[in-house]
Enzyme design. Structure first.
Site, mmCIF file in Angstrom:
data_model
loop_
_atom_site.group_PDB
_atom_site.id
_atom_site.type_symbol
_atom_site.label_atom_id
_atom_site.label_comp_id
_atom_site.label_asym_id
_atom_site.label_seq_id
_atom_site.Cartn_x
_atom_site.Cartn_y
_atom_site.Cartn_z
ATOM 1 N N ILE A 31 0.762 -1.309 -0.061
ATOM 2 C CA ILE A 31 -0.178 -0.250 -0.097
ATOM 3 C C ILE A 31 0.786 1.291 -0.034
ATOM 4 O O ILE A 31 0.678 2.292 -0.684
ATOM 5 C CB ILE A 31 -0.823 -0.042 1.013
ATOM 6 C CG1 ILE A 31 -2.116 -0.969 1.019
ATOM 7 C CG2 ILE A 31 -1.517 1.217 1.348
ATOM 8 C CD1 ILE A 31 -2.693 -1.200 2.133
ATOM 9 N N ASN A 102 2.886 4.636 7.441
ATOM 10 C CA ASN A 102 2.375 3.658 6.784
ATOM 11 C C ASN A 102 2.961 2.376 7.379
ATOM 12 O O ASN A 102 2.510 1.288 6.910
ATOM 13 C CB ASN A 102 2.357 3.792 5.336
ATOM 14 C CG ASN A 102 1.880 2.439 4.532
ATOM 15 O OD1 ASN A 102 0.835 2.004 4.524
ATOM 16 N ND2 ASN A 102 2.962 1.641 4.068
ATOM 17 N N SER A 175 -4.337 2.797 9.039
ATOM 18 C CA SER A 175 -4.750 1.780 10.035
ATOM 19 C C SER A 175 -5.147 0.397 9.235
ATOM 20 O O SER A 175 -4.748 -0.323 8.360
ATOM 21 C CB SER A 175 -5.985 2.319 10.773
ATOM 22 O OG SER A 175 -6.658 1.313 11.669
ATOM 23 N N TYR A 190 -2.948 -7.745 16.430
ATOM 24 C CA TYR A 190 -3.016 -6.786 14.822
ATOM 25 C C TYR A 190 -4.227 -5.925 15.232
ATOM 26 O O TYR A 190 -4.026 -4.772 15.135
ATOM 27 C CB TYR A 190 -2.868 -7.849 13.905
ATOM 28 C CG TYR A 190 -2.970 -6.853 12.785
ATOM 29 C CD1 TYR A 190 -1.911 -6.242 12.121
ATOM 30 C CD2 TYR A 190 -4.309 -6.622 11.991
ATOM 31 C CE1 TYR A 190 -1.888 -5.515 10.811
ATOM 32 C CE2 TYR A 190 -4.374 -6.024 10.812
ATOM 33 C CZ TYR A 190 -3.415 -5.400 10.414
ATOM 34 O OH TYR A 190 -3.369 -4.609 9.060
ATOM 35 N N LYS A 194 -4.417 -1.897 15.624
ATOM 36 C CA LYS A 194 -5.063 -0.936 14.566
ATOM 37 C C LYS A 194 -6.041 -0.125 15.078
ATOM 38 O O LYS A 194 -6.252 1.011 14.737
ATOM 39 C CB LYS A 194 -5.350 -1.975 13.342
ATOM 40 C CG LYS A 194 -4.298 -2.295 12.556
ATOM 41 C CD LYS A 194 -3.423 -1.333 12.042
ATOM 42 C CE LYS A 194 -2.363 -1.689 11.252
ATOM 43 N NZ LYS A 194 -1.266 -0.594 10.644
ATOM 44 N N SER A 225 -0.078 -7.197 -0.923
ATOM 45 C CA SER A 225 1.248 -6.619 -0.648
ATOM 46 C C SER A 225 2.034 -7.926 0.053
ATOM 47 O O SER A 225 1.730 -9.052 -0.273
ATOM 48 C CB SER A 225 1.091 -5.832 0.517
ATOM 49 O OG SER A 225 0.634 -6.569 1.635
#
EC number: 1.-.-.-
Length: 293
Positions: A31, A102, A175, A190, A194, A225
């Protein structure tokens, strides 16, 4: 008081990032790279920060349309590295208009709960996690954003005084829809990290109002990704009906154009009146799963 500037409704002007100076952490892959390419191709000067010099250099060489991707090796979770990078940009350019924080990690593997999972099996899986890995997920996904924001505040303030673009300076934090979903697609660590960075960014948006520095949150769904490569590949074998359920109601993952549209809106004059907002780009995934959004 309304602006005395004659408004332009031409898309090329409204969504322009020409002359914008940006910093993107974690900007060499996934991203982050989509964001970097969208900004630079449309006239911005973009500093990309990452740990792997060879990857950064490759991006600068192969992806820059106008020669305005500047690679700066460094760890965005390291205060000395951030200080060094800020000093470099201060000397070279003197200001920035946009920080995209990021950099992040996926954390531990998800805890799988199936119809046949017993409570003792679930407890074993939850308890077996190394506490240092849990803590690292928060340290990187929340701490890195925190210290990146703190490090670049003087340059963002300088961007406001420079006046090279109409919109005020801004930090955009990446996020995830994992911050809102009640059915964890990743590990609990995780998702919680976030959710934490989302709320922290909203607090910054409120706290720094008087300094004219804006803060917004980008919450992507599934995009290709390095972190999601295995997931994306596994979904390739699904039927259209299964993809609509497991990937997104639109039946696909996000792509570079989807992310480019988001960042150009947020970073340009078109998004100049946004602060404290969460922009979800997930193909409608949150609308069909239990979530708190």
């Amino acid at each position: 008081m309304s602006s005395s500037i004659t408004p332009s409704l031409i898309a090329a002007d409204l969504f322009s990032v020409d002359r914008l100076v940006a910093v993107v952490t974690g900007g060499a892959t996934g991203i982050g790279l989509m964001i970097v390419k969208a900004l630079e191709e449309n006239g911005a000067k973009v500093y990309i920060i990452g740990r792997r010099k060879e990857v950064l250099d490759k991006v600068a060489k192969e992806e820059a349309k106008h020669g305005n991707i500047i690679p700066l090796q460094g760890d965005a979770s390291s205060k000395p590295d951030l200080e060094r990078i800020v000093a470099h940009i201060t000397k070279e350019t003197g200001y920035i208009n946009l920080l995209v924080a990021n950099a992040g990690i996926s954390g531990p593997d998800p805890v799988r709960i199936t119809p046949s999972t017993t409570l003792s099996e679930l407890q074993r899986d939850l308890w077996s996690l190394d506490p240092s890995i849990f803590a690292q997920t928060f340290s990187v996904n929340v701490g890195t954003a925190y210290f990146s924001i703190a490090a670049f505040l003087p340059l963002l303030d300088a961007g406001n005084h420079k006046g090279n673009v109409v919109q005020s300076s801004q930090a955009i934090i990446t996020s995830s829809i994992g911050a809102f979903g009640r059915v964890p697609l990743a590990h609990y660590a995780y998702s919680a990290s976030k959710a934490a960075v989302t709320h922290m960014t909203k607090q910054f948006a409120t706290a720094l109002t008087k300094y004219k520095i804006r803060f917004n949150i980008l919450a992507p769904g599934l995009y290709p990704s390095e972190m999601t490569a295995g997931i994306v590949k596994s979904f390739e074998q699904l039927s259209p009906e299964e993809r609509a359920t497991r990937v997104s109601p639109l039946g696909r993952e996000g792509n570079t154009e989807d992310m480019a549209g988001c960042i150009l809106w947020l970073a340009s004059k078109a998004g100049a009146w946004l602060s404290g907002n969460v922009v979800v780009s997930d193909g409608g995934k949150l609308s069909v799963t239990p979530s708190s959004y």
